[in-house]
Every structure is written in C-alpha cells, then in structure tokens.
Write an enzyme that holds these catalytic residues in place. Structure first.
Site, PDB file in Angstrom:
ATOM      1  N   ASP A  77      30.931 -13.231  -2.663  1.00  0.00           N
ATOM      2  CA  ASP A  77      29.644 -13.277  -3.379  1.00  0.00           C
ATOM      3  C   ASP A  77      28.785 -14.360  -2.720  1.00  0.00           C
ATOM      4  O   ASP A  77      29.280 -15.177  -1.938  1.00  0.00           O
ATOM      5  CB  ASP A  77      29.863 -13.614  -4.863  1.00  0.00           C
ATOM      6  CG  ASP A  77      28.552 -13.685  -5.656  1.00  0.00           C
ATOM      7  OD1 ASP A  77      27.673 -12.829  -5.432  1.00  0.00           O
ATOM      8  OD2 ASP A  77      28.384 -14.597  -6.485  1.00  0.00           O
ATOM      9  N   SER A  78      27.510 -14.374  -3.060  1.00  0.00           N
ATOM     10  CA  SER A  78      26.618 -15.432  -2.565  1.00  0.00           C
ATOM     11  C   SER A  78      27.023 -16.793  -3.136  1.00  0.00           C
ATOM     12  O   SER A  78      26.626 -17.828  -2.608  1.00  0.00           O
ATOM     13  CB  SER A  78      25.182 -15.126  -2.983  1.00  0.00           C
ATOM     14  OG  SER A  78      25.102 -15.063  -4.395  1.00  0.00           O
ATOM     15  N   TYR A  87      20.832 -15.225  -2.828  1.00  0.00           N
ATOM     16  CA  TYR A  87      20.555 -14.040  -2.022  1.00  0.00           C
ATOM     17  C   TYR A  87      19.364 -13.256  -2.586  1.00  0.00           C
ATOM     18  O   TYR A  87      18.730 -12.491  -1.871  1.00  0.00           O
ATOM     19  CB  TYR A  87      21.770 -13.102  -2.030  1.00  0.00           C
ATOM     20  CG  TYR A  87      22.859 -13.435  -1.032  1.00  0.00           C
ATOM     21  CD1 TYR A  87      22.829 -14.588  -0.253  1.00  0.00           C
ATOM     22  CD2 TYR A  87      23.934 -12.553  -0.869  1.00  0.00           C
ATOM     23  CE1 TYR A  87      23.844 -14.861   0.649  1.00  0.00           C
ATOM     24  CE2 TYR A  87      24.953 -12.816   0.044  1.00  0.00           C
ATOM     25  CZ  TYR A  87      24.908 -13.970   0.793  1.00  0.00           C
ATOM     26  OH  TYR A  87      25.908 -14.237   1.686  1.00  0.00           O
ATOM     27  N   GLY A  88      19.119 -13.434  -3.903  1.00  0.00           N
ATOM     28  CA  GLY A  88      18.116 -12.620  -4.586  1.00  0.00           C
ATOM     29  C   GLY A  88      16.742 -12.644  -3.950  1.00  0.00           C
ATOM     30  O   GLY A  88      15.984 -11.688  -4.054  1.00  0.00           O
ATOM     31  N   CYS A 105      28.940  -8.703  -5.517  1.00  0.00           N
ATOM     32  CA  CYS A 105      27.551  -9.138  -5.584  1.00  0.00           C
ATOM     33  C   CYS A 105      26.664  -7.899  -5.504  1.00  0.00           C
ATOM     34  O   CYS A 105      26.750  -7.138  -4.535  1.00  0.00           O
ATOM     35  CB  CYS A 105      27.274 -10.062  -4.400  1.00  0.00           C
ATOM     36  SG  CYS A 105      25.553 -10.583  -4.244  1.00  0.00           S
ATOM     37  N   ASN A 106      25.854  -7.699  -6.516  1.00  0.00           N
ATOM     38  CA  ASN A 106      24.961  -6.530  -6.520  1.00  0.00           C
ATOM     39  C   ASN A 106      23.949  -6.612  -5.380  1.00  0.00           C
ATOM     40  O   ASN A 106      23.641  -5.625  -4.721  1.00  0.00           O
ATOM     41  CB  ASN A 106      24.207  -6.462  -7.846  1.00  0.00           C
ATOM     42  CG  ASN A 106      25.127  -6.212  -9.018  1.00  0.00           C
ATOM     43  OD1 ASN A 106      25.315  -5.090  -9.438  1.00  0.00           O
ATOM     44  ND2 ASN A 106      25.726  -7.265  -9.550  1.00  0.00           N
ATOM     45  N   CYS A 113      23.815  -8.662 -12.223  1.00  0.00           N
ATOM     46  CA  CYS A 113      24.132  -9.702 -11.234  1.00  0.00           C
ATOM     47  C   CYS A 113      25.441 -10.327 -11.688  1.00  0.00           C
ATOM     48  O   CYS A 113      25.620 -10.589 -12.890  1.00  0.00           O
ATOM     49  CB  CYS A 113      23.006 -10.743 -11.212  1.00  0.00           C
ATOM     50  SG  CYS A 113      23.424 -12.266 -10.324  1.00  0.00           S
ATOM     51  N   THR A 114      26.351 -10.560 -10.736  1.00  0.00           N
ATOM     52  CA  THR A 114      27.692 -11.012 -11.132  1.00  0.00           C
ATOM     53  C   THR A 114      27.706 -12.427 -11.688  1.00  0.00           C
ATOM     54  O   THR A 114      28.695 -12.847 -12.280  1.00  0.00           O
ATOM     55  CB  THR A 114      28.666 -10.911  -9.948  1.00  0.00           C
ATOM     56  OG1 THR A 114      28.111 -11.605  -8.814  1.00  0.00           O
ATOM     57  CG2 THR A 114      28.928  -9.471  -9.586  1.00  0.00           C
ATOM     58  N   HIS A 115      26.623 -13.169 -11.513  1.00  0.00           N
ATOM     59  CA  HIS A 115      26.561 -14.492 -12.140  1.00  0.00           C
ATOM     60  C   HIS A 115      26.357 -14.401 -13.658  1.00  0.00           C
ATOM     61  O   HIS A 115      26.742 -15.304 -14.389  1.00  0.00           O
ATOM     62  CB  HIS A 115      25.395 -15.311 -11.559  1.00  0.00           C
ATOM     63  CG  HIS A 115      25.666 -15.919 -10.220  1.00  0.00           C
ATOM     64  ND1 HIS A 115      25.747 -15.170  -9.068  1.00  0.00           N
ATOM     65  CD2 HIS A 115      25.882 -17.206  -9.844  1.00  0.00           C
ATOM     66  CE1 HIS A 115      25.983 -15.989  -8.039  1.00  0.00           C
ATOM     67  NE2 HIS A 115      26.066 -17.219  -8.487  1.00  0.00           N
TER      68      HIS A 115
END
Ligand code: DGL
Length: 266
Positions: A11-12, A43-44, A74-75, A185-187
C-alpha cells in the site's frame, strides 16, 4: 513458486494493514510481507504514471524475496497499475482492489450510495467502468477526501482535527440521502468507529478487505499454492521513516513488530 513462499502485500502507507489483517485471519498459515510506500504518500494526488512506477518497483522487491503472490492493498494503486502489472507478470497471482460498488448497489434502500475515496480512484477510468457496470439503478455520489490519509498515517484516528475533516466529507453525502457509504480507500476502515459516531445507525458502511482476503484464498487455491505449515511472522518495510511506522504499528496492527527501511533502489 513454492507453497511455503510468502505473499507480498503493498500500500502507499499503513492503510493496507486493514487488508493484511483480513488475510492473516482467513489464511493463518500464510507468511506475509508488507511494504508501506510512506516515502511517497499520499498516492491519491499523484499521477497514474508515478504510481505505476512505484508499484513496479515494489513488485520487483517482492519477486526478489520469492513472493508467490502480490496483493495491491490500495484502491488508488490498483486503478493506476493493476492492468500493467498483470501484463508484466502473467503467471504471478495478483490481487487488486476496488470500491465495493456492486454490494453497495445491492444493499441500498434509498437508492443513493456515497463513495469516500481518493481523488485518484474517483477520477480513474476503471472507477467509471465500475459505475457503468454495477450502478445503473442507483445514484452514486462521490466524495474525495484529501488530507484524511495523512491524519490516519499520523495515528490520529479520533482527534478533533480528523473528526472535523471527516464531518465535512460526510455531511454532504447524508444531505443527498445516502444510506450506504463505501469506504473506497484501505486507510478508512481505521476510522470506522469515528465515522460510525458521525452517521445514524441506519447507514451501512461497506469496505472490501474481507472480500480481498477471500480472493487471495481463491487464487492461491487455484494455483495450488496454499501454505499448510506454520507461518513466519509478518515482515514490514517502509520507504518513509521506519521508526514512525513502528510507533503506530501496535495501535494499527495490534502488535509491535520491527519495521525495516526499504532499500533506496526500490
Ligand atoms: N490506501 C490507499 C487506497 O486504498 C490510498 C492512500 C493514499 O492516498 O496514498 O486508495
């Protein structure tokens, strides 16, 4: 590839830990490697070309460590990189993730679904295709959340600043009549308790970590790569400040672990 080889998860930043946990719960025999590209987060707001380059470097890092599968947890990286990576490595089991539009469209009763995600995910052609495919009968309201990932990376899961920021993102969605919110978003699963406290109980919150873990299980099974022996402890790398990630790991991963610096060539 051998069954006892590890699975690489990327992931980022620390968001992919929400996916890592689902994988570990479903597949406790799998040894897991985790790379957080904290040196380049968020990354967004980055270009797809930049994210593809970072994803390729991390993929190579995992290949060198013999990873039998690659999970893009990460989407934003998935929309930017998954298609190219599948071409680069046609025989390597690779799992990406996307906002849960299909289950949300099935779940909504008001017919209005809200999507919280990064700008990169929401602006992508892949997301537009997802809406075309699964959201014809519902209204989908998208909400980019700049700044939220940074708060979560800092371990501020319930601070007044995070609450205020999130409130500003969610209020317009509720105003439009959304009864289902996609955490794209995975966060964001890390702030689910905060989000819960900001929306009525009747609102459904949907994320995809568990579905991604099931997809990892399906792919490993179909490639005859499921591990059976005891797993090695998960290993962690960060391209940012490893000490900073190490500090928030007990809170976000549930246990302390060593975080190594990602080699500068990656
Ligand atoms: N966790 C990532 C996702 O699922 C993005 C966070 C970022 O902006 O770097 O989209």
């Amino acid at each position: 590839m051998v069954k006892g080889a590890p699975v690489g998860v990327f992931d980022s930043g620390i968001g992919g830990l929400t996916v890592l946990e689902e994988i570990q719960q479903l597949l406790p025999h799998e040894s897991l490697l985790y790379v957080a590209d904290c040196g380049h987060i968020p990354y967004g707001e980055k270009t797809p070309a930049f994210i593809l380059e970072r994803s390729r470097s991390v993929a190579e890092f995992f290949r060198e460590r013999g990873a039998k599968a690659f999970v893009i947890a990460c989407n934003t990286a998935t929309v930017a990189a998954v298609a190219d990576l599948r071409q680069d490595y046609p025989d390597w089991p690779l799992v990406g993730m996307e906002p849960a539009v299909k289950p949300a469209a099935a779940a909504t009763r008001s017919g209005v679904v809200g999507v919280l995600a990064t700008t990169g995910t929401l602006q992508s052609a892949k997301f537009a295709a997802l809406l075309d495919r699964f959201a014809n009968d519902v209204r989908v309201i998208t909400q980019p959340c700049p700044g939220l990932v940074e708060r979560i990376e800092a371990g501020e899961l319930d601070s007044p600043a995070t609450r205020e920021l999130l409130q500003g993102f969610v209020a317009p969605l509720l105003g439009e009549g959304c009864d289902t919110l996609i955490l794209g978003c995975t966060h964001y699963p890390f702030i689910k308790p905060l989000l819960r406290s900001l929306v009525p109980d009747s609102i459904s919150l949907i994320d995809t970590g568990a579905a991604v873990a099931r997809q990892v299980q399906r792919l490993l099974t179909s490639h005859d790569l499921l591990a059976s022996g005891p797993a090695q402890p998960a290993r962690f790398w960060s391209s940012g400040d490893p000490a900073a990630m190490q500090r928030v790991l007990p809170l976000l991963w549930g246990e302390a672990a060593l975080v190594s610096g990602l080699p500068s060539a990656v």
